[in-house]
Design an enzyme around this catalytic site. Structure first.
Site, PDB file in Angstrom:
ATOM      1  N   ILE A  17       0.896  -1.158   0.000  1.00 52.01           N
ATOM      2  CA  ILE A  17       0.000   0.000   0.000  1.00 52.01           C
ATOM      3  C   ILE A  17       0.931   1.204   0.000  1.00 52.01           C
ATOM      4  O   ILE A  17       1.565   1.510   1.007  1.00 52.01           O
ATOM      5  CB  ILE A  17      -0.928   0.019   1.229  1.00 52.01           C
ATOM      6  CG1 ILE A  17      -1.877  -1.175   1.197  1.00 52.01           C
ATOM      7  CG2 ILE A  17      -1.736   1.326   1.270  1.00 52.01           C
ATOM      8  CD1 ILE A  17      -2.846  -1.235   2.368  1.00 52.01           C
ATOM      9  N   PRO A  18       1.064   1.895  -1.135  1.00 55.40           N
ATOM     10  CA  PRO A  18       2.177   2.830  -1.338  1.00 55.40           C
ATOM     11  C   PRO A  18       2.004   4.213  -0.693  1.00 55.40           C
ATOM     12  O   PRO A  18       1.902   5.228  -1.380  1.00 55.40           O
ATOM     13  CB  PRO A  18       2.244   2.932  -2.864  1.00 55.40           C
ATOM     14  CG  PRO A  18       0.822   2.765  -3.292  1.00 55.40           C
ATOM     15  CD  PRO A  18       0.234   1.752  -2.344  1.00 55.40           C
ATOM     16  N   CYS A  19       2.016   4.242   0.629  1.00 51.87           N
ATOM     17  CA  CYS A  19       1.934   5.541   1.305  1.00 51.87           C
ATOM     18  C   CYS A  19       3.184   6.381   1.039  1.00 51.87           C
ATOM     19  O   CYS A  19       3.165   7.602   1.225  1.00 51.87           O
ATOM     20  CB  CYS A  19       1.720   5.353   2.804  1.00 51.87           C
ATOM     21  SG  CYS A  19       2.959   4.361   3.641  1.00 51.87           S
ATOM     22  N   HIS A  20       4.259   5.741   0.565  1.00 52.15           N
ATOM     23  CA  HIS A  20       5.478   6.486   0.230  1.00 52.15           C
ATOM     24  C   HIS A  20       5.265   7.413  -0.975  1.00 52.15           C
ATOM     25  O   HIS A  20       6.076   8.311  -1.208  1.00 52.15           O
ATOM     26  CB  HIS A  20       6.632   5.520  -0.057  1.00 52.15           C
ATOM     27  CG  HIS A  20       6.338   4.539  -1.162  1.00 52.15           C
ATOM     28  ND1 HIS A  20       5.746   3.314  -0.933  1.00 52.15           N
ATOM     29  CD2 HIS A  20       6.535   4.599  -2.509  1.00 52.15           C
ATOM     30  CE1 HIS A  20       5.597   2.666  -2.074  1.00 52.15           C
ATOM     31  NE2 HIS A  20       6.074   3.430  -3.045  1.00 52.15           N
TER      32      HIS A  20
END
Length: 282
Positions: free
Chosen positions: A245-248
Site C-alpha cells: 500500500i504505497p503511502c510512500h
C-alpha cells in the site's frame, strides 16, 4: 533477496542521506563514494545495480523540482495506471489491488483474539521486512532491521492473537512486488484492521501509479472529504502494509517528501527507485 543486497541497500541509503544533506554543494561521485568507504568505480557499479541508474540521474528523481513536476501532471486514468505498473489490462490491476478485506467488527474489537497469524522476516531492496498474514490475507508488512523490535510492533497491533513464525505462500506472493517483472504477480489479498475511513484512504493509495506522486489534499479529494487532509495524513501514518500500500507516494504539496513511518531516507530511496522503473534508464 539476500544479505548482500541488504548490505548494499544500507550503503545506498547512507549515500542518499549524504546527497540530501549536501545537495547545495553538488558533491562529486568521488565524494559520495568516500562517504560509504568504496572506490568511485565500485560505488557506481553497486548503485546502478540497485537503482538501475547512475547516482547523478537518481538525484534528479529525488529532487523537489522533479516531485513538483509530477504533481503538476495530469491525473492518471485507470488505463494509465495499468500500463505504468506493467499490466496488460485494467482487469489485471483490479485483480491485484481490489482485494482488501476489512476485519469484522468482532475481530477489530477483540484485538485479534482467535486469529492465528503467521509471520516471518525477509530481505527486500530497502532493508529487512517482516510480513504477517491471517488465513484471509496479509495483515502487516513493515521495514525493520531489528527482528525483536519488528515482532514487538506486530504484536502491538494484535495483542490477543496467536503468533507462529512460518514462511507462508502468501508472503512469497507479496515479495514478488519487489521484482522487475510484475507479470509473475499472483492475486494478493489483504486482511486489514482499520476503520471505514482508514480503509477508504488505503484503497485510494493503491490507485497512485508506480513512479507517480500525490499529496494529502489530493487523497482527501479523491475520497470525497476535501477538508480532511489532516485525518488523511493520520490514516496514511497508520498504514499497516509497507510498500504494497504505497503511502510512500504521498508527499507534501511543496514537493518535499515529508514524513514516513519507516524513515524519510527509505521513503526517498523508494521514490527514486520507482522513478527509474518508468523512465527507461540504462
Amino acid at each position: 533477496m539476500n544479505e548482500q543486497e541488504n548490505i548494499n541497500y544500507i550503503r545506498i541509503a547512507k549515500a542518499i542521506e549524504y546527497i540530501k544533506n549536501n545537495f547545495k554543494q553538488q558533491p562529486t561521485l568521488d565524494e559520495i563514494a568516500e562517504q560509504v568507504h568504496l572506490s568511485p568505480f565500485h560505488f557506481q557499479r553497486i548503485f546502478k545495480e540497485w537503482a538501475g541508474t547512475t547516482p547523478k540521474k537518481f538525484l534528479q528523481y529525488i529532487s523537489v523540482q522533479y516531485a513538483k513536476e509530477l504533481l503538476k501532471g495530469k491525473q492518471a486514468t485507470l488505463f494509465d495506471t495499468a500500463y505504468e505498473t506493467g499490466f496488460s489490462s485494467t482487469s489485471r490491476l483490479h485483480d491485484l489491488f481490489i482485494n482488501i478485506e476489512g476485519m469484522t467488527p468482532a475481530e477489530y474489537k477483540n484485538e485479534g483474539k482467535n486469529l492465528i497469524i503467521h509471520y516471518n522476516f525477509y530481505q527486500s531492496p530497502f532493508g529487512k521486512i517482516i510480513i504477517a498474514s491471517t488465513p484471509k490475507g496479509i495483515c502487516y508488512i513493515a521495514f525493520n532491521d531489528d527482528e525483536i523490535q519488528a515482532l514487538f510492533h506486530l504484536k502491538e497491533k494484535f495483542p490477543q492473537a496467536t503468533f507462529l513464525q512460518k514462511a507462508d505462500t502468501i508472503h512469497k506472493q507479496a515479495l514478488h512486488i519487489f521484482l522487475n517483472d510484475w507479470s509473475k504477480l499472483s492475486e494478493i489479498k489483504l486482511h486489514l484492521k482499520g476503520t471505514d475511513f482508514q480503509l477508504k484512504v488505503w484503497e485510494a493509495l493503491l490507485k497512485i501509479p508506480l513512479g507517480q506522486l500525490s499529496t494529502y489534499g489530493n487523497i482527501a479529494n479523491k475520497i470525497g472529504s476535501p477538508n480532511a487532509s489532516r485525518a488523511v495524513g493520520t490514516a496514511i501514518g497508520n498504514n499497516p502494509i509497507a510498500f504494497l500500500i504505497p503511502c510512500h507516494r504521498v508527499i507534501q504539496s511543496s514537493g518535499n517528501t515529508g514524513g514516513y513511518m519507516w524513515g524519510n531516507t527509505r521513503k526517498t530511496a523508494i521514490i527514486g527507485w520507482e522513478a527509474t522503473k518508468i523512465n527507461n534508464d540504462i
